[in-house]
Design a protein around this motif. Structure first.
Motif, PDB file in Angstrom:
ATOM      1  N   PRO A  97     -47.666  26.497  10.688  1.00 20.73           N
ATOM      2  CA  PRO A  97     -48.021  26.959  12.041  1.00 20.73           C
ATOM      3  C   PRO A  97     -47.802  28.465  12.151  1.00 20.73           C
ATOM      4  N   ARG A  98     -48.705  29.144  12.825  1.00 25.08           N
ATOM      5  CA  ARG A  98     -48.545  30.581  12.995  1.00 25.08           C
ATOM      6  C   ARG A  98     -47.444  30.867  14.007  1.00 25.08           C
ATOM      7  N   CYS A  99     -46.618  31.865  13.715  1.00 24.98           N
ATOM      8  CA  CYS A  99     -45.576  32.302  14.642  1.00 24.98           C
ATOM      9  C   CYS A  99     -46.057  33.569  15.343  1.00 24.98           C
ATOM     10  N   TYR A 100     -46.199  33.504  16.675  1.00 17.54           N
ATOM     11  CA  TYR A 100     -46.725  34.629  17.447  1.00 17.54           C
ATOM     12  C   TYR A 100     -45.633  35.551  17.980  1.00 17.54           C
ATOM     13  N   TYR A 103     -28.826  36.186  22.290  1.00 23.85           N
ATOM     14  CA  TYR A 103     -28.032  35.006  22.638  1.00 23.85           C
ATOM     15  C   TYR A 103     -28.430  34.442  24.000  1.00 23.85           C
ATOM     16  N   CYS A 104     -28.648  33.142  24.046  1.00 19.87           N
ATOM     17  CA  CYS A 104     -29.034  32.401  25.246  1.00 19.87           C
ATOM     18  C   CYS A 104     -30.441  32.768  25.739  1.00 19.87           C
ATOM     19  N   LYS A 105     -31.142  33.598  24.967  1.00 23.40           N
ATOM     20  CA  LYS A 105     -32.519  33.938  25.315  1.00 23.40           C
ATOM     21  C   LYS A 105     -33.433  33.736  24.103  1.00 23.40           C
ATOM     22  N   GLU A 106     -32.973  32.942  23.149  1.00 22.83           N
ATOM     23  CA  GLU A 106     -33.756  32.728  21.936  1.00 22.83           C
ATOM     24  C   GLU A 106     -35.089  32.046  22.263  1.00 22.83           C
ATOM     25  N   VAL A 107     -36.144  32.549  21.642  1.00 25.49           N
ATOM     26  CA  VAL A 107     -37.486  31.999  21.833  1.00 25.49           C
ATOM     27  C   VAL A 107     -38.245  32.052  20.514  1.00 25.49           C
ATOM     28  N   ILE A 108     -38.986  31.011  20.234  1.00 26.74           N
ATOM     29  CA  ILE A 108     -39.963  31.038  19.146  1.00 26.74           C
ATOM     30  C   ILE A 108     -41.283  30.545  19.729  1.00 26.74           C
ATOM     31  N   PHE A 116     -35.505  32.949  11.230  1.00 31.98           N
ATOM     32  CA  PHE A 116     -35.535  33.569   9.899  1.00 31.98           C
ATOM     33  C   PHE A 116     -36.583  32.917   9.008  1.00 31.98           C
ATOM     34  N   VAL A 117     -36.643  31.598   9.041  1.00 35.65           N
ATOM     35  CA  VAL A 117     -37.593  30.891   8.183  1.00 35.65           C
ATOM     36  C   VAL A 117     -39.028  31.259   8.540  1.00 35.65           C
ATOM     37  N   TYR A 118     -39.350  31.280   9.841  1.00 39.04           N
ATOM     38  CA  TYR A 118     -40.715  31.615  10.246  1.00 39.04           C
ATOM     39  C   TYR A 118     -41.042  33.089  10.000  1.00 39.04           C
ATOM     40  N   SER A 119     -40.096  33.958  10.269  1.00 38.77           N
ATOM     41  CA  SER A 119     -40.380  35.395  10.202  1.00 38.77           C
ATOM     42  C   SER A 119     -40.303  35.960   8.785  1.00 38.77           C
ATOM     43  N   ILE A 135     -42.688  20.551  10.457  1.00 40.57           N
ATOM     44  CA  ILE A 135     -42.167  21.378  11.553  1.00 40.57           C
ATOM     45  C   ILE A 135     -40.651  21.298  11.564  1.00 40.57           C
ATOM     46  N   ASP A 136     -40.024  22.076  12.450  1.00 42.01           N
ATOM     47  CA  ASP A 136     -38.570  22.060  12.671  1.00 42.01           C
ATOM     48  C   ASP A 136     -37.790  22.470  11.420  1.00 42.01           C
TER      49      ASP A 136
END
Length: 400
Positions: free
Chosen positions: A112-115, A121-126, A87-90, A265-266
């Motif tokens: 940092p750019r978010c691509y 669930y269980c497939k979260e990726v950033i 949410f924060v990045y997007s 970050i983070d």
């Protein structure tokens, strides 16, 4: 690779390629032994190459992947943290980037750019820009930051906080929507973490038993939840804060071996809180007592000067938005909660947390090593208490 197969990684990269209109793609990654694993997931540095619009392109990425093994997710913390950071990045940082496009690069908050991101669930990726490719580096050679690194960090933090106030002024509806997701840290919103902090205070009380520090630590333990409520409800102003800003969550860029820029970050714990909390926590968690005693007021002046300058670039007056006196008053309100948070982090970073889902990365093999770690931890905590007391931000009688 902690449950992350090459097949799974390829599938993730394929989605990133599609989202960024990259064809004929390939990738290179570090060896599995070089990949960082932490409680909130797996970090994988990757170079994604291919073709876009008839031109060869190359993206240096850091993939943050959630553990696919549900054993790592039993507390629910991973799911919440990933959702918050996505949410924060997007939403939040994307908006900040738009807001500051007219500023010179040195005046901007580094983001940092978010691509790509996925929230299943269980497939979260950033998929984030690897800032190391832009010459940013972690500070790893000392336990505490030196003065130059601390000043650069505070300037970056001041820009982050200023952007929050600017957003609230320009788009109060969006700010309100963000506030509903980036909720404050309270007993109701994160009881598990509040329990962890109380447990670490119990551990501190055992280590400090029979000392002059016992009454203060007992008062902190007794009023832990109320102290964090105060950091939101008893302060002059709140904003969108980082929530966990210490040296481990900052990268630095250098010129002539001196830090000239910081990249935070983070954002898993980004939340509504007093900006004074982020500021004080960064200072007490990431600097030595010697540095604080020699430069404490310079640190606060540097933060405020950058905060004021950033607001001014958007036509706002800091004395009307969040005055220096308000800030000073709030530092006193939030300092007990900052100390509680720092105690929790120090117990972990000194290799003393040996049980639970989140354990210290450092493991001591002998009683002598552990005794030295305990003594080091106690010295740091004593110094934080003594310093906050000497600045007038901490006293047993005034803790609720």
């Amino acid at each position: 690779m902690s449950g992350i197969s090459e097949e799974y990684l390829c599938a993730v990269l394929g989605k990133i390629a599609v989202a960024n209109h990259i064809t004929d793609w390939s990738y290179n990654q570090l060896k599995f032994t070089s990949i960082a694993q932490n409680y909130f997931g797996i970090l994988i540095p990757v170079v994604l190459s291919g073709t876009r619009n008839g031109k060869e392109v190359k993206f240096e990425l850091v993939l943050k992947l959630a553990p696919t093994n549900e054993l790592y997710r039993v507390s629910g913390a991973v799911t919440v943290m990933f959702a918050r950071e996505v949410f924060v990045y997007s939403v939040v940082l994307k908006k900040y980037q738009e807001m500051q496009e007219h500023l010179s690069l040195d005046a901007q908050y580094v983001i940092p750019r978010c691509y790509y991101f996925q929230k299943d669930y269980c497939k979260e990726v950033i998929a984030l820009q690897d800032m190391c490719g832009d010459s940013y580096k972690p500070y790893t050679h000392e336990m505490f930051l030196d003065l130059d690194h601390t000043l650069v960090s505070l300037k970056s933090l001041a820009k982050l906080h200023a952007l929050s106030f600017i957003l609230q002024n320009q788009n109060p509806q969006l700010y309100e929507e963000i506030s509903k997701t980036c909720v404050p840290l309270t007993e109701d919103t994160n009881k598990r973490y509040m329990d962890i902090m109380r447990d670490r205070l119990d551990k501190a009380l055992k280590k400090f038993e029979g000392t002059t520090y016992t009454p203060l630590l007992h008062k902190l333990r007794q009023n832990c939840a109320e102290l964090f409520n105060a950091a939101v409800n008893s302060v002059n102003k709140t904003c969108i804060c980082h929530g966990d800003i210490w040296k481990e969550n900052i990268l630095y860029k250098y010129e002539d071996n001196k830090p000239v820029s910081a990249c935070m970050i983070d954002y898993q714990t980004t939340r509504i809180c007093s900006p004074a909390f982020d500021t004080m926590y960064l200072i007490i968690s990431s600097t030595s007592t010697d540095l604080r005693n020699q430069n404490f007021y310079q640190l606060l002046d540097t933060y405020r000067r950058t905060f004021d300058e950033t607001l001014k670039k958007f036509g706002l007056e800091s004395e009307k938005v969040y005055s220096r006196q308000m800030f000073e008053n709030d530092l006193k309100v939030v300092s007990p909660a900052c100390l509680v948070t720092a105690n929790t982090a120090l117990w972990l970073s000194n290799g003393l947390q040996e049980e639970g889902h989140v354990r210290s990365k450092v493991v001591w093999n002998t009683d002598d090593e552990k005794e030295k770690a305990v003594n080091r931890y106690k010295c740091i905590v004593k110094a934080m208490i003594d310093d906050l007391t000497s600045y007038g931000y901490l006293s047993v009688s005034e803790i609720l």
